[in-house]
Design an enzyme around this catalytic site. Sequence first.
Site, PDB file in Angstrom:
ATOM      1  N   CYS A   1      -1.597  10.236  -1.283  1.00 49.97           N
ATOM      2  CA  CYS A   1      -1.937  10.413   0.140  1.00 49.97           C
ATOM      3  C   CYS A   1      -2.961  11.528   0.342  1.00 49.97           C
ATOM      4  O   CYS A   1      -3.529  11.676   1.415  1.00 49.97           O
ATOM      5  CB  CYS A   1      -0.673  10.738   0.950  1.00 49.97           C
ATOM      6  SG  CYS A   1       0.460   9.354   1.096  1.00 49.97           S
TER       7      CYS A   1
ATOM      8  N   LYS B   1       0.820  -1.211   0.000  1.00 45.05           N
ATOM      9  CA  LYS B   1       0.000   0.000   0.000  1.00 45.05           C
ATOM     10  C   LYS B   1       0.854   1.262   0.000  1.00 45.05           C
ATOM     11  O   LYS B   1       0.338   2.350  -0.233  1.00 45.05           O
ATOM     12  CB  LYS B   1      -0.993   0.009   1.165  1.00 45.05           C
ATOM     13  CG  LYS B   1      -0.407   0.121   2.546  1.00 45.05           C
ATOM     14  CD  LYS B   1      -1.536   0.189   3.571  1.00 45.05           C
ATOM     15  CE  LYS B   1      -1.013   0.337   4.985  1.00 45.05           C
ATOM     16  NZ  LYS B   1      -2.100   0.448   5.969  1.00 45.05           N
ATOM     17  N   ASP B   2       2.179   1.124   0.238  1.00 47.47           N
ATOM     18  CA  ASP B   2       3.094   2.262   0.167  1.00 47.47           C
ATOM     19  C   ASP B   2       3.695   2.452  -1.222  1.00 47.47           C
ATOM     20  O   ASP B   2       4.336   3.469  -1.487  1.00 47.47           O
ATOM     21  CB  ASP B   2       4.256   2.080   1.159  1.00 47.47           C
ATOM     22  CG  ASP B   2       3.816   2.135   2.611  1.00 47.47           C
ATOM     23  OD1 ASP B   2       2.759   2.742   2.888  1.00 47.47           O
ATOM     24  OD2 ASP B   2       4.518   1.553   3.460  1.00 47.47           O
TER      25      ASP B   2
ATOM     26  N   ARG C   1      -8.224   7.963   4.089  1.00 42.96           N
ATOM     27  CA  ARG C   1      -9.223   6.926   3.768  1.00 42.96           C
ATOM     28  C   ARG C   1     -10.020   6.567   5.019  1.00 42.96           C
ATOM     29  O   ARG C   1     -11.260   6.497   4.982  1.00 42.96           O
ATOM     30  CB  ARG C   1      -8.506   5.678   3.235  1.00 42.96           C
ATOM     31  CG  ARG C   1      -9.404   4.444   3.109  1.00 42.96           C
ATOM     32  CD  ARG C   1      -8.595   3.201   2.803  1.00 42.96           C
ATOM     33  NE  ARG C   1      -7.691   2.829   3.880  1.00 42.96           N
ATOM     34  CZ  ARG C   1      -8.031   2.083   4.922  1.00 42.96           C
ATOM     35  NH1 ARG C   1      -9.277   1.644   5.065  1.00 42.96           N
ATOM     36  NH2 ARG C   1      -7.136   1.771   5.853  1.00 42.96           N
ATOM     37  N   ARG C   2      -9.321   6.350   6.127  1.00 41.53           N
ATOM     38  CA  ARG C   2     -10.018   6.008   7.370  1.00 41.53           C
ATOM     39  C   ARG C   2     -10.814   7.202   7.886  1.00 41.53           C
ATOM     40  O   ARG C   2     -11.954   7.057   8.326  1.00 41.53           O
ATOM     41  CB  ARG C   2      -9.009   5.537   8.433  1.00 41.53           C
ATOM     42  CG  ARG C   2      -8.368   4.196   8.105  1.00 41.53           C
ATOM     43  CD  ARG C   2      -7.453   3.727   9.221  1.00 41.53           C
ATOM     44  NE  ARG C   2      -6.850   2.426   8.920  1.00 41.53           N
ATOM     45  CZ  ARG C   2      -5.549   2.192   8.831  1.00 41.53           C
ATOM     46  NH1 ARG C   2      -4.687   3.175   9.022  1.00 41.53           N
ATOM     47  NH2 ARG C   2      -5.094   0.985   8.552  1.00 41.53           N
TER      48      ARG C   2
ATOM     49  N   ARG D   1       0.804  10.047  13.599  1.00 44.25           N
ATOM     50  CA  ARG D   1       1.760   9.249  12.845  1.00 44.25           C
ATOM     51  C   ARG D   1       2.756   8.553  13.753  1.00 44.25           C
ATOM     52  O   ARG D   1       2.766   8.735  14.957  1.00 44.25           O
ATOM     53  CB  ARG D   1       2.480  10.145  11.831  1.00 44.25           C
ATOM     54  CG  ARG D   1       1.544  10.688  10.735  1.00 44.25           C
ATOM     55  CD  ARG D   1       2.332  11.340   9.636  1.00 44.25           C
ATOM     56  NE  ARG D   1       3.382  10.457   9.160  1.00 44.25           N
ATOM     57  CZ  ARG D   1       4.547  10.898   8.674  1.00 44.25           C
ATOM     58  NH1 ARG D   1       4.802  12.188   8.637  1.00 44.25           N
ATOM     59  NH2 ARG D   1       5.452  10.041   8.245  1.00 44.25           N
TER      60      ARG D   1
ATOM     61  N   ARG E   1       2.067   4.801  18.098  1.00 40.13           N
ATOM     62  CA  ARG E   1       0.650   5.179  18.113  1.00 40.13           C
ATOM     63  C   ARG E   1      -0.087   4.563  19.305  1.00 40.13           C
ATOM     64  O   ARG E   1      -0.940   5.200  19.913  1.00 40.13           O
ATOM     65  CB  ARG E   1      -0.007   4.794  16.784  1.00 40.13           C
ATOM     66  CG  ARG E   1       0.345   5.785  15.671  1.00 40.13           C
ATOM     67  CD  ARG E   1      -0.317   5.445  14.371  1.00 40.13           C
ATOM     68  NE  ARG E   1       0.529   4.590  13.558  1.00 40.13           N
ATOM     69  CZ  ARG E   1       0.186   4.152  12.349  1.00 40.13           C
ATOM     70  NH1 ARG E   1      -0.987   4.481  11.834  1.00 40.13           N
ATOM     71  NH2 ARG E   1       1.002   3.391  11.654  1.00 40.13           N
TER      72      ARG E   1
END
Length: 376
Positions: A310, A150-151, A198-199, A217, A223
Amino acid sequence: MVALSSPSVSHSPMAHPCNLASLSLPGFSSLSLKPPAFTNGPKKLHGFGLIRASVAVEQQAGKTKVALLRIGTRGSPLALAQAHETRDKLMASHPELAEDGAIQIVVIKTTGDKILSQPLADIGGKGLFTKEIDDALINGDIDIAVHSMKDVPTYLPEKTILPCNLPREDVRDAFISLRAGSLAELPAGSVVGTASLRRKSQLLNRYPSLEVLENFRGNVQTRLKKLNEGVVQATLLALAGLRRLNMTENVTSILSIDEMLPAVAQGAIGIACRSDDDKMAEYLASLNHEETRLAVVCERAFLETLDGSCRTPIAGYASRDEDGNCIFKGLVASPDGTRVLETSRRGSYAIDDMIAMGKDAGKELLSRAGPGFFDS
């Protein structure tokens, strides 16, 4: 108790979390190697000690060995877990790579690792977590590069190929909180930490009374530490990463695919090599999981059509149904969550058809969204 069940759409068998015992990571003693077990509403979060990256070269008896294969990776605990999973699979498949010192893990710091004070969307650009690793690959400093798919931008740098995806982990997102058992149970005004647009957009679309701290981040441990300190009341993390780190004891509940559509290629590991390196391509071919690769290709065709980055809330997920066909679900949203557009496709689980499905779904959502959709 949260059951570790598969999403409603069927999956291929999942990869087992890798053995982290060989990482020798200081401060990581709380990550036991027992099978993951979910608990409802944990009272304490585990495994967020400070981590130091492993050394780039393997040494034994004071003598540095020349490695047959050098793996390039970021230095976060999750990235190292993925690099070690790759190493272990290579060692199991190729006896010459099972020799001591035959495989070397090279830790590389990326732009995304260096700039932690700004949201990813504000830093801009693509390849924030991959460019420096790709440069090392092109320059011959490493032989293969291990990425979270996904990166990876939808384009690949010249002179590189990405012929291998390992078996995909669970694609769903995990809800973690000390105060509520689910998003729906959070009181109005609660702050949810996530760096993912997205979240954020899907969360605010369903729960507009909640607030989102965007620049939430850092690696998984960082986190969870912030959550434990009360900086936020909840956070969302990829379940795949928690499984690979053997940290699922922190999961409060798991969000369904319908409640939170995952990021394109979430849960998939991709491995790149130089396009002219036939030996590495041969090694990687032996590890490739074709069902995962085709799903990732479909999702990335969708993302490429939307020219996603992003800055754009985009989600997409391709899977195989009980009849062996591909089911693709795609979503775009305005950053504030006020508008969410969804679509789906069904077709043959074959590369040409799956690329066509991804592209067609992307074109449909672009047309429906219209100009300026992502600016709100």
